[in-house]
Design an enzyme around this catalytic site. Structure first.
Site, mmCIF file in Angstrom:
data_model
loop_
_atom_site.group_PDB
_atom_site.id
_atom_site.type_symbol
_atom_site.label_atom_id
_atom_site.label_comp_id
_atom_site.label_asym_id
_atom_site.label_seq_id
_atom_site.Cartn_x
_atom_site.Cartn_y
_atom_site.Cartn_z
ATOM 1 C CE LYS A 298 -4.236 -1.844 2.038
ATOM 2 N NZ LYS A 298 -5.258 -1.671 3.093
ATOM 3 C CG ASP B 56 -8.163 0.442 3.182
ATOM 4 O OD1 ASP B 56 -8.870 -0.426 2.634
ATOM 5 O OD2 ASP B 56 -6.920 0.413 3.167
#
Length: 265
Positions: A66, A103
């Site tokens: 990420k 997220d």
């Protein structure tokens, strides 16, 4: 053919292909969404190069890539991704890379679905962990008006998060005050849930097993729990629209995922 996927290592356990594949089928889109293993940096960078070359419409990104995904976008990163210090969504257009983080949307969607009585504005919230998942959680919770603190065994990593995001560094003892406790750890935190107040909400970002040891203990104590599968589905919805250009159709993907996990619905 619209191509997308999820990149990580390991990646064979991911339910994202099931979720996105179900939406693609229901929407009648000629597309593919697949798990794409990238065990090292060259493998990850090769997938990004394929995206720039027009081979992918977009990619979701999971651990451990990420932060590298954020760097791959450079100036093409969204403000939310920059604040979170990581990206779980890359889209490609004309050789350029755009990075975003969904997220936080997934976390808030999960809370709204499974803990609808929780009011985040002004609420004391504790996040367990100080990595990329914790940062994404902090950004979302701060945006919702919560008073966020972090609990982490590594004082150095916690201090970095405190300095970067204006949260407080809490001790385990301070969890007694939290309206919401969110575990952003890849392992069980070993938290004694008996210290939490009766009305607390407990969330774990993990979903294998669906009821992690933390959630099982909180449920047994009668606390409201929020599972990581709800967050996974919540973050997938904006990702699907970004990659394929349409909102996901109304499909009970949670039921499909529960069957895949071997959990009775």
């Amino acid at each position: 053919m619209m191509l997308g996927g999820v990149v990580g290592w390991p990646i064979g356990h991911s339910l994202s292909p099931l979720i996105h594949g179900s939406w693609l089928s229901a929407a009648g889109i000629k597309g593919v969404y697949q798990a794409l293993p990238a065990m090292d940096e060259p493998a990850f960078d090769a997938l990004i190069a394929r995206g720039k070359a027009g081979m992918f419409r977009g990619l979701n990104v999971t651990a451990p890539w990420k932060m590298r995904a954020l760097r791959a976008a450079g100036a093409g990163a969204s403000d939310i991704a920059r604040r979170a210090g990581s990206a779980n969504l890359l889209t490609f257009q004309d050789g350029q890379v755009h990075a975003d983080s969904t997220d936080g949307e997934g976390l808030l969607a999960a809370l709204g679905e499974q803990a609808p009585g929780l009011k985040l504005a002004g609420a004391p919230v504790s996040v367990l962990g100080a990595g990329g998942a914790a940062r994404a959680a902090v950004v979302a919770l701060q945006g919702a008006g919560a008073q966020v603190g972090v609990v982490n065994r590594s004082a150095e990593r916690a201090a970095q998060l405190v300095a970067a995001m204006g949260v407080t560094h809490q001790t385990t003892e301070q969890l007694r005050l939290a309206d919401l406790v969110v575990s952003a750890l890849p392992v069980d935190p070993g938290l004694d849930v008996s210290i939490l107040k009766p009305g607390a909400v407990v969330m774990d970002m993990g979903y294998r097993p669906l009821h992690t040891p933390l959630l099982a203990a909180a449920r047994d104590r009668g606390l409201t729990i929020v599972d990581g599968l709800a967050m996974l589905i919540g973050q997938a919805k904006p990702s699907f629209e970004a990659i394929y250009g349409v909102p996901p159709p109304a499909v009970d993907v949670r039921a499909l995922c529960l069957r895949a996990l071997g959990v009775a619905t």
